[in-house]
Motif scaffolding. Structure first.
Motif, PDB file in Angstrom:
ATOM      1  N   ARG A  67       0.813  -1.209   0.000  1.00 45.18           N
ATOM      2  CA  ARG A  67       0.000   0.000   0.000  1.00 45.18           C
ATOM      3  C   ARG A  67       0.854   1.270   0.000  1.00 45.18           C
ATOM      4  NH1 ARG A  67      -2.716  -3.157  -1.585  1.00 45.18           N
ATOM      5  NH2 ARG A  67      -4.774  -3.916  -0.914  1.00 45.18           N
ATOM      6  N   ARG A  68       2.139   1.130   0.231  1.00 47.93           N
ATOM      7  CA  ARG A  68       3.020   2.305   0.245  1.00 47.93           C
ATOM      8  C   ARG A  68       4.341   1.930  -0.445  1.00 47.93           C
ATOM      9  NH1 ARG A  68       3.008   6.670   3.800  1.00 47.93           N
ATOM     10  NH2 ARG A  68       0.821   6.179   4.109  1.00 47.93           N
ATOM     11  N   PRO A  69       4.334   1.776  -1.781  1.00 47.11           N
ATOM     12  CA  PRO A  69       5.555   1.383  -2.493  1.00 47.11           C
ATOM     13  C   PRO A  69       6.541   2.540  -2.615  1.00 47.11           C
ATOM     14  CG  PRO A  69       3.805   1.777  -4.064  1.00 47.11           C
ATOM     15  CD  PRO A  69       3.187   1.923  -2.698  1.00 47.11           C
ATOM     16  N   ALA A  70       7.799   2.190  -2.784  1.00 48.29           N
ATOM     17  CA  ALA A  70       8.858   3.182  -2.976  1.00 48.29           C
ATOM     18  C   ALA A  70       9.778   2.721  -4.094  1.00 48.29           C
ATOM     19  CB  ALA A  70       9.655   3.379  -1.696  1.00 48.29           C
ATOM     20  N   LEU A  71      10.400   3.694  -4.747  1.00 47.60           N
ATOM     21  CA  LEU A  71      11.326   3.414  -5.846  1.00 47.60           C
ATOM     22  C   LEU A  71      12.679   4.044  -5.558  1.00 47.60           C
ATOM     23  CD1 LEU A  71      11.936   2.481  -8.829  1.00 47.60           C
ATOM     24  CD2 LEU A  71      11.159   4.767  -9.529  1.00 47.60           C
ATOM     25  N   LEU A  72      13.742   3.226  -5.630  1.00 46.89           N
ATOM     26  CA  LEU A  72      15.107   3.759  -5.642  1.00 46.89           C
ATOM     27  C   LEU A  72      15.412   4.035  -7.110  1.00 46.89           C
ATOM     28  CD1 LEU A  72      17.027   1.476  -3.110  1.00 46.89           C
ATOM     29  CD2 LEU A  72      15.725   3.571  -2.684  1.00 46.89           C
ATOM     30  N   ALA A  73      15.215   5.271  -7.531  1.00 44.99           N
ATOM     31  CA  ALA A  73      15.264   5.643  -8.939  1.00 44.99           C
ATOM     32  C   ALA A  73      16.674   6.048  -9.355  1.00 44.99           C
ATOM     33  CB  ALA A  73      14.300   6.791  -9.208  1.00 44.99           C
ATOM     34  N   PRO A  74      17.071   5.738 -10.594  1.00 43.97           N
ATOM     35  CA  PRO A  74      18.408   6.108 -11.059  1.00 43.97           C
ATOM     36  C   PRO A  74      18.516   7.597 -11.346  1.00 43.97           C
ATOM     37  CG  PRO A  74      17.173   5.119 -12.842  1.00 43.97           C
ATOM     38  CD  PRO A  74      16.300   5.015 -11.613  1.00 43.97           C
ATOM     39  N   SER A  75      19.662   8.159 -11.020  1.00 49.33           N
ATOM     40  CA  SER A  75      19.930   9.550 -11.372  1.00 49.33           C
ATOM     41  C   SER A  75      20.304   9.641 -12.848  1.00 49.33           C
ATOM     42  CB  SER A  75      21.074  10.102 -10.510  1.00 49.33           C
ATOM     43  OG  SER A  75      22.258   9.348 -10.739  1.00 49.33           O
ATOM     44  N   ASP A  85       6.033  -0.336   2.425  1.00 51.00           N
ATOM     45  CA  ASP A  85       5.937  -1.797   2.502  1.00 51.00           C
ATOM     46  C   ASP A  85       6.407  -2.502   1.231  1.00 51.00           C
ATOM     47  OD1 ASP A  85       3.824  -1.006   0.916  1.00 51.00           O
ATOM     48  OD2 ASP A  85       2.250  -1.763   2.243  1.00 51.00           O
ATOM     49  N   ALA A  86       6.966  -1.759   0.285  1.00 49.67           N
ATOM     50  CA  ALA A  86       7.569  -2.358  -0.909  1.00 49.67           C
ATOM     51  C   ALA A  86       8.650  -1.422  -1.424  1.00 49.67           C
ATOM     52  CB  ALA A  86       6.521  -2.596  -1.992  1.00 49.67           C
ATOM     53  N   VAL A  87       9.810  -1.978  -1.735  1.00 45.48           N
ATOM     54  CA  VAL A  87      10.911  -1.194  -2.294  1.00 45.48           C
ATOM     55  C   VAL A  87      11.298  -1.795  -3.641  1.00 45.48           C
ATOM     56  CG1 VAL A  87      13.301  -0.432  -2.045  1.00 45.48           C
ATOM     57  CG2 VAL A  87      11.800  -0.507  -0.036  1.00 45.48           C
ATOM     58  N   ILE A  88      11.216  -0.984  -4.685  1.00 41.61           N
ATOM     59  CA  ILE A  88      11.657  -1.375  -6.025  1.00 41.61           C
ATOM     60  C   ILE A  88      12.964  -0.646  -6.293  1.00 41.61           C
ATOM     61  CG2 ILE A  88      11.135  -1.314  -8.489  1.00 41.61           C
ATOM     62  CD1 ILE A  88       8.156  -1.323  -7.725  1.00 41.61           C
ATOM     63  N   CYS A  89      14.033  -1.387  -6.513  1.00 44.91           N
ATOM     64  CA  CYS A  89      15.335  -0.761  -6.772  1.00 44.91           C
ATOM     65  C   CYS A  89      15.627  -0.836  -8.260  1.00 44.91           C
ATOM     66  CB  CYS A  89      16.444  -1.423  -5.964  1.00 44.91           C
ATOM     67  SG  CYS A  89      16.578  -3.205  -6.158  1.00 44.91           S
ATOM     68  N   ALA A  90      16.090   0.268  -8.818  1.00 50.76           N
ATOM     69  CA  ALA A  90      16.332   0.325 -10.260  1.00 50.76           C
ATOM     70  C   ALA A  90      17.713  -0.189 -10.667  1.00 50.76           C
ATOM     71  CB  ALA A  90      16.124   1.743 -10.776  1.00 50.76           C
ATOM     72  N   ARG A  97      12.737  -6.222   9.068  1.00 56.91           N
ATOM     73  CA  ARG A  97      11.608  -6.315   8.147  1.00 56.91           C
ATOM     74  C   ARG A  97      11.667  -7.658   7.415  1.00 56.91           C
ATOM     75  NH1 ARG A  97       9.550  -0.992   7.202  1.00 56.91           N
ATOM     76  NH2 ARG A  97       7.895  -2.091   6.054  1.00 56.91           N
ATOM     77  N   LYS A  98      10.592  -8.410   7.436  1.00 52.99           N
ATOM     78  CA  LYS A  98      10.534  -9.720   6.810  1.00 52.99           C
ATOM     79  C   LYS A  98      10.261  -9.564   5.319  1.00 52.99           C
ATOM     80  CE  LYS A  98       8.211 -14.199   6.905  1.00 52.99           C
ATOM     81  NZ  LYS A  98       7.125 -15.013   7.505  1.00 52.99           N
ATOM     82  N   VAL A  99      11.229  -9.911   4.484  1.00 52.82           N
ATOM     83  CA  VAL A  99      11.093  -9.751   3.037  1.00 52.82           C
ATOM     84  C   VAL A  99      10.207 -10.851   2.470  1.00 52.82           C
ATOM     85  CG1 VAL A  99      12.314  -9.799   0.823  1.00 52.82           C
ATOM     86  CG2 VAL A  99      13.286  -8.579   2.768  1.00 52.82           C
ATOM     87  N   GLY A 100       9.279 -10.451   1.622  1.00 56.43           N
ATOM     88  CA  GLY A 100       8.383 -11.400   0.985  1.00 56.43           C
ATOM     89  C   GLY A 100       7.003 -11.413   1.598  1.00 56.43           C
ATOM     90  N   ALA A 101       6.827 -10.677   2.697  1.00 56.02           N
ATOM     91  CA  ALA A 101       5.518 -10.591   3.341  1.00 56.02           C
ATOM     92  C   ALA A 101       5.080  -9.141   3.357  1.00 56.02           C
ATOM     93  CB  ALA A 101       5.589 -11.130   4.776  1.00 56.02           C
ATOM     94  N   SER A 102       3.782  -8.927   3.234  1.00 59.01           N
ATOM     95  CA  SER A 102       3.254  -7.573   3.307  1.00 59.01           C
ATOM     96  C   SER A 102       2.097  -7.530   4.285  1.00 59.01           C
ATOM     97  CB  SER A 102       2.788  -7.098   1.928  1.00 59.01           C
ATOM     98  OG  SER A 102       1.667  -7.851   1.522  1.00 59.01           O
ATOM     99  N   GLY A 103       1.613  -6.337   4.556  1.00 61.10           N
ATOM    100  CA  GLY A 103       0.572  -6.178   5.551  1.00 61.10           C
ATOM    101  C   GLY A 103      -0.813  -6.504   5.048  1.00 61.10           C
ATOM    102  N   ALA A 104      -0.961  -6.784   3.746  1.00 57.01           N
ATOM    103  CA  ALA A 104      -2.265  -7.123   3.193  1.00 57.01           C
ATOM    104  C   ALA A 104      -2.108  -8.247   2.208  1.00 57.01           C
ATOM    105  CB  ALA A 104      -2.887  -5.900   2.507  1.00 57.01           C
ATOM    106  N   SER A 105      -3.179  -8.988   1.974  1.00 53.18           N
ATOM    107  CA  SER A 105      -3.088 -10.127   1.065  1.00 53.18           C
ATOM    108  C   SER A 105      -3.392  -9.694  -0.352  1.00 53.18           C
ATOM    109  CB  SER A 105      -4.092 -11.215   1.486  1.00 53.18           C
ATOM    110  OG  SER A 105      -5.416 -10.720   1.410  1.00 53.18           O
ATOM    111  N   GLY A 106      -2.903 -10.480  -1.327  1.00 53.59           N
ATOM    112  CA  GLY A 106      -3.161 -10.199  -2.738  1.00 53.59           C
ATOM    113  C   GLY A 106      -3.000 -11.458  -3.535  1.00 53.59           C
TER     114      GLY A 106
END
Length: 386
Positions: free
Chosen positions: A178-186, A239-244, A261-270
């Motif tokens: 529900r709150r994704p983030a991006l490590l974006a390239p410069s 709750d999600a990090v996308i690295c470029a 932080r437990k990787v592979g689990a999130s606070g909601a199901s999908g």
């Protein structure tokens, strides 16, 4: 035009035609109307244009080689090495050797005397070598579009980078983020620009707050770890990090482990996402891009929508989904394995070399743009089966 050498691009701009049309008009080749040919020649004479002697020779003789220009960071990134091997393999099928050019580049005339054509991969408008390469007097194919002010290439092979990031954002949302983030390239390459723009446009379209943190184009795992720690410390609800950047995902995993932080689990199901693919085809035009969102600013959603002010968020120490914009050994061999976009770099290098070979052999017309496919590989880092 007396303070510097007049280029084909200068003539093209003054005559109101493309660089390839100027080249054909001055060489007496190609399908150029006689009136256009006369106008181009008159403009060239008025400007004092003098054809590059090496380029003239190449119209009548072949060096049997093509040049490859990669970004300065390429030597430590797996993606570019695989791309280079694919390009070499394809060029050899047409009997051409591949010359790897120094990152600093060289004078266009000197390069034109050594090669029949050039491949310029991920050209940055800020790379001082690129304008000289594009105006070297030989056919040039770029891997991704060139967004700078210099002359355009003879052809390009592009990926739909907006679509690939959209697929990642859709996937982590389906998996409960529900709150994704991006490590974006410069930087200002087409890839970097598209990713930053897409984070903003996707967030606005979906009403989801996408936090964007800018990291170096070729960020190391240590740099990615530091950026992720700072990101999660500033906003534990992410709750999600996308690295470029290629190879940076292990740094994100280390940061998650350090913060509990437990990787592979999130606070909601999908629902579990399936592998998706963007097909390859020819195109003639650009797709629209959304606005940019840089420096850690968030694009917020409205109340009652994911990412809005009343959306449920996980507490500090909750699960974290991790994904990458570039697949490779670092994502496949991580623990857990990381969901990533496979850009098929060896096939991409082949596609770039193939277009250049086709242009050199008159199997493709100048200004051809071809699209290259990618695929989304879902793995355990987003809660998908490994």
């Amino acid at each position: 035009m007396t303070s510097r050498t007049v280029t084909l691009l200068d003539v093209a701009r003054a005559a109101g035609v493309s660089k390839s049309t100027v080249s054909d008009a001055l060489q007496g080749s190609g399908r150029v109307a006689e009136a256009t040919r006369d106008r181009v020649r008159a403009v060239a004479e008025d400007l004092g244009y003098r054809p590059n002697s090496a380029a003239r020779r190449l119209r009548h003789a072949s060096t049997g080689a093509v040049g490859l220009h990669l970004p300065a960071t390429a030597t430590r990134l797996d993606y570019y090495m695989n791309l280079a091997f694919g390009a070499v393999e394809r060029a050899q099928e047409d009997g051409l050797d591949m010359v790897l050019l120094a990152p600093s580049g060289a004078a266009g005339g000197r390069i034109a005397s050594r090669v029949d054509g050039l491949l310029v991969i991920d050209p940055e408008p800020g790379d001082s070598a690129v304008p000289g390469l594009l105006d070297a007097g030989v056919p040039v194919v770029t891997g991704e579009r060139y967004l700078g002010p210099a002359t355009g290439p003879s052809g390009a092979v592009v990926c739909d980078n907006a679509a690939s990031l959209t697929a990642l954002l859709d996937h982590v949302t389906e998996r409960g983020a529900r709150r994704p983030a991006l490590l974006a390239p410069s930087g200002s390459s087409a890839w970097a620009t598209a990713l930053r723009a897409t984070a903003g446009s996707w967030g606005r379209a979906h009403g989801v707050a996408v936090t964007v943190r800018t990291v170096p184009f070729a960020a190391t795992p240590a740099e990615a770890e530091a950026a992720t720690r700072a990101l999660l410390a500033a906003d534990p609800a992410v709750d999600a990090v996308i690295c470029a950047p290629d190879g940076s995902a292990p740094g994100v995993l280390r940061a998650a482990a350090a913060l509990g932080r437990k990787v592979g689990a999130s606070g909601a199901s999908g629902t579990c996402g399936t592998t998706s693919t963007s097909g390859a085809s020819d195109e003639n035009g650009r797709t629209g891009e959304g606005g940019r969102n840089e420096g850690g600013r968030s694009e917020g959603g409205g109340p009652g929508r994911p990412g809005g002010t009343d959306a449920a968020v996980g507490p500090v120490g909750a699960g974290l989904l991790v994904a990458s914009c570039v697949d490779g050994p670092a994502t496949r061999g991580a623990e857990p394995p990381v969901t990533a976009v496979d850009l098929h770099p060896a096939a991409y290098g082949r596609a770039c070399a193939e277009l250049l070979c086709d242009i050199l052999a008159d199997r493709a017309v100048p200004d051809t743009v071809r699209r290259h496919s990618w695929s989304l590989e879902t793995r355990a880092s987003t809660g998908s089966p490994g």
